[in-house]
Design a protein around this motif. Structure first.
Motif, short mmCIF file in Angstrom:
data_model
loop_
_atom_site.label_atom_id
_atom_site.label_comp_id
_atom_site.label_asym_id
_atom_site.label_seq_id
_atom_site.Cartn_x
_atom_site.Cartn_y
_atom_site.Cartn_z
N CYS A 8 2.85 -11.38 -0.15
CA CYS A 8 3.22 -10.41 -1.53
C CYS A 8 3.90 -10.85 -2.27
O CYS A 8 5.41 -11.40 -1.65
CB CYS A 8 3.81 -8.86 -0.83
SG CYS A 8 3.52 -7.90 -2.50
N LEU A 15 0.07 -10.67 4.25
CA LEU A 15 -0.91 -9.71 3.47
C LEU A 15 -1.56 -10.77 4.32
O LEU A 15 -2.25 -11.43 5.47
CB LEU A 15 -1.44 -10.59 2.58
CG LEU A 15 -0.64 -10.61 1.08
CD1 LEU A 15 -0.91 -11.52 0.14
CD2 LEU A 15 0.19 -9.34 0.12
N ARG A 29 -4.21 -7.06 1.05
CA ARG A 29 -3.15 -5.96 0.82
C ARG A 29 -1.79 -6.43 1.74
O ARG A 29 -2.15 -6.71 2.51
CB ARG A 29 -3.89 -4.53 1.35
CG ARG A 29 -3.51 -3.30 1.44
CD ARG A 29 -4.27 -2.00 2.23
NE ARG A 29 -3.37 -1.17 2.14
CZ ARG A 29 -2.35 -0.52 2.97
NH1 ARG A 29 -2.06 -1.39 4.14
NH2 ARG A 29 -2.03 0.38 2.44
N CYS A 30 -0.70 -5.81 1.10
CA CYS A 30 0.10 -5.90 2.12
C CYS A 30 0.84 -4.94 2.82
O CYS A 30 0.51 -3.68 2.25
CB CYS A 30 1.40 -6.04 0.81
SG CYS A 30 3.06 -5.98 1.74
N SER A 36 -2.39 -4.43 -3.56
CA SER A 36 -3.13 -5.11 -3.34
C SER A 36 -3.26 -5.94 -4.08
O SER A 36 -2.99 -5.97 -5.55
CB SER A 36 -4.92 -3.91 -3.73
OG SER A 36 -5.85 -5.37 -3.94
N SER A 37 -3.78 -7.55 -4.55
CA SER A 37 -3.81 -8.62 -4.74
C SER A 37 -5.54 -9.56 -4.31
O SER A 37 -5.53 -8.66 -3.19
CB SER A 37 -3.20 -9.22 -5.09
OG SER A 37 -2.80 -9.69 -3.16
#
Length: 386
Positions: A8, A15, A29-30, A36-37
Motif C-alpha cells: 500500500c 495488498l 485493497r489494503c 483501495s487502488s
C-alpha cells in the motif's frame, strides 16, 4: 490472500486482490488501512500506436489539435506526439510493369517534389530543388519501363526519359499544351490568325479517334500555309518607333513582328513532329483507356497536397516535408498500417544515436548523395507553405 509483491502506498501494508475496475484493471485493497487502488500495466506499444493514430488524423485531416485530442490541451498533444515527426514512411518498389505512369513535379515552398503515379496510386516520389534531369533519373531508375508515360513537358524530364526509358511511348498532356498556347496568344487574340490558332488548340482535347487526329494535323498545316508569311515578318530596330517589346535584347537589331504567335505555332508544330500528341489513340493504348492529360495526378494528388499545407500553415520545412511524405505513402497501392513503421529509434532517438556512434567507422562517413546535386539536402524554406 495477500499479494506480497505489492504494498500500500499509504501505510505500506500488504495488498490483496479485490475484483477489477470497469476498464478491466485489477483492483487491490489494503488489509491494514482498507485503502483501495488499482494497477494498470502500461503497454508502450499500444500507447505509441494510439499517439501515431491521433497524430496522422491531425496531420492529414482538417481538424485542429484540440479537436483531435478531444479536450486535451494542445501543448500536451504536441508533447506526446512530437516523436511521430521522426517517422519517414517509404513507398515500397514492387518491380511491377505498369500499363501507364503519369509524372509531374509540384513546388512546395523552396522544395520540389517529383511524383509518379500508376492508376490511382502513388508509386514513388523524389525530393529535389528544381525539375532537372538528375532528379528525374533518380526517380525513374527505381521502376521498370511502363507501356506508356504521360507528362506535362516539364524541363529535364524529356532527356531523363530518353536515358532511362528510351523505348517507352510518351503522351504529352493536351491540357498543358492548351494552357501554354493561351499564355502566348491570350484568350482573345487580336489578329485573325491568332483567333484561328486558338480555335485549333482548343480542339485538341475533343479528339477521340485517329481520323479526327489526322484532320487536326491537316488543319494545323493549312493554317501555317495560310499565315506563314505573317509568321516570318520581321521588325528592324532602325525602323521601329515607340517602346521596344520586353523580349528584345539590348543589342538585337531585328525580331519577329508576331513573335508570340510564332512561338505558339512552333509549340504545336514541335509536339506534332515528335508524335507525342496522339499516342493515346494508338490501338495498343486505346484498348486500355490511356490518358491524354495529367489531370489525374493534378487533381487527386497535387491539389490535395496544396490543401494539406494550406491547412497547416507555418510548419517548419522538415515537418512540411514529412506531411507530404505521409500523404503520398497513404495514397500508395498497399501501404502497411502506420503503427508497423514505429521503431525504438523514433521515440528514443538519443539512445539510438549513441548506439550507432559506437559502431560507426570513419570509412562509413560521407557516403550519402552529393548535396550539390540538390536531391536530398536543401537549407531554407521560402515563406509559408500555401
Amino acid at each position: 490472500m495477500v499479494d506480497n509483491e505489492r504494498l500500500c502506498v499509504l501505510c505500506g501494508g500488504g495488498l490483496k486482490r479485490n475484483g477489477s475496475t470497469s476498464a478491466g484493471a485489477t483492483r487491490y485493497r489494503c488489509k491494514s488501512c482498507g485503502a483501495s487502488s488499482s494497477e494498470r500495466i502500461q503497454r508502450v506499444d499500444v500507447r505509441r500506436r494510439h499517439e501515431l493514430s491521433r497524430f496522422l488524423e491531425w496531420l492529414l485531416g482538417n481538424k485542429t489539435q484540440s479537436q483531435v485530442a478531444q479536450g486535451v490541451d494542445p501543448r500536451s498533444f504536441r508533447r506526446s506526439t512530437h516523436w511521430c515527426w521522426n517517422i519517414s514512411p517509404a513507398i515500397e518498389v514492387t518491380g511491377e510493369i505498369y500499363p501507364e505512369v503519369q509524372l509531374d513535379g509540384i513546388y512546395l515552398g523552396s522544395w520540389c517534389c517529383l511524383i509518379a503515379i500508376a492508376g490511382e496510386h502513388v508509386i514513388g516520389y523524389q525530393w529535389c530543388d528544381t525539375e532537372k534531369r538528375v532528379a528525374w533519373e533518380q526517380l525513374l531508375t527505381r521502376f521498370p519501363a511502363p507501356d506508356l508515360v504521360v507528362i506535362d513537358g516539364g524541363s529535364g524530364l524529356a532527356s531523363a526519359l530518353k536515358h532511362c526509358w528510351p523505348q517507352t511511348p510518351v503522351q504529352r498532356c493536351l491540357v498543358h499544351i492548351q494552357r501554354n498556347v493561351r499564355v502566348l496568344i491570350t484568350m482573345r487574340p487580336r489578329t485573325t490568325a491568332g483567333r484561328e490558332l486558338r480555335a485549333i488548340s482548343l480542339a485538341l482535347t475533343r479528339i477521340t479517334s485517329q481520323d479526327q487526329a489526322r484532320a487536326w494535323l491537316l488543319a494545323l498545316n493549312q493554317w501555317h500555309g495560310k499565315h506563314h508569311q505573317m509568321l516570318n515578318e520581321k521588325t528592324y530596330r532602325s525602323h521601329h518607333r515607340g517602346s521596344l517589346p520586353q523580349s528584345v535584347r539590348p543589342h538585337q537589331h531585328w525580331w519577329f513582328t508576331h513573335d508570340r504567335l510564332r512561338k505558339a505555332y512552333k509549340l504545336l508544330e514541335r509536339a506534332s513532329q515528335q508524335e507525342v500528341l496522339f499516342t493515346y489513340l494508338k490501338d495498343e493504348h486505346r484498348s486500355r483507356n490511356a490518358s491524354s492529360t495529367t489531370n489525374r495526378i493534378e487533381g487527386s494528388i497535387n491539389a490535395q497536397l496544396r490543401n494539406l499545407l494550406r491547412n497547416h500553415r507555418g510548419l517548419t520545412p522538415e515537418h512540411a516535408k514529412r506531411g507530404v511524405e505521409w500523404f503520398l505513402y497513404k495514397h500508395s497501392q498497399n501501404p502497411a498500417p502506420a503503427h508497423q513503421l514505429i521503431r525504438k529509434e523514433h521515440y528514443e532517438p538519443a539512445a539510438y544515436t549513441q548506439e550507432i556512434e559506437e559502431h560507426i567507422t570513419p570509412a562509413e562517413l560521407g557516403t550519402g548523395l552529393d548535396e550539390n546535386e540538390g536531391l536530398w539536402h536543401r537549407k531554407g524554406w521560402a515563406g509559408r507553405a500555401s
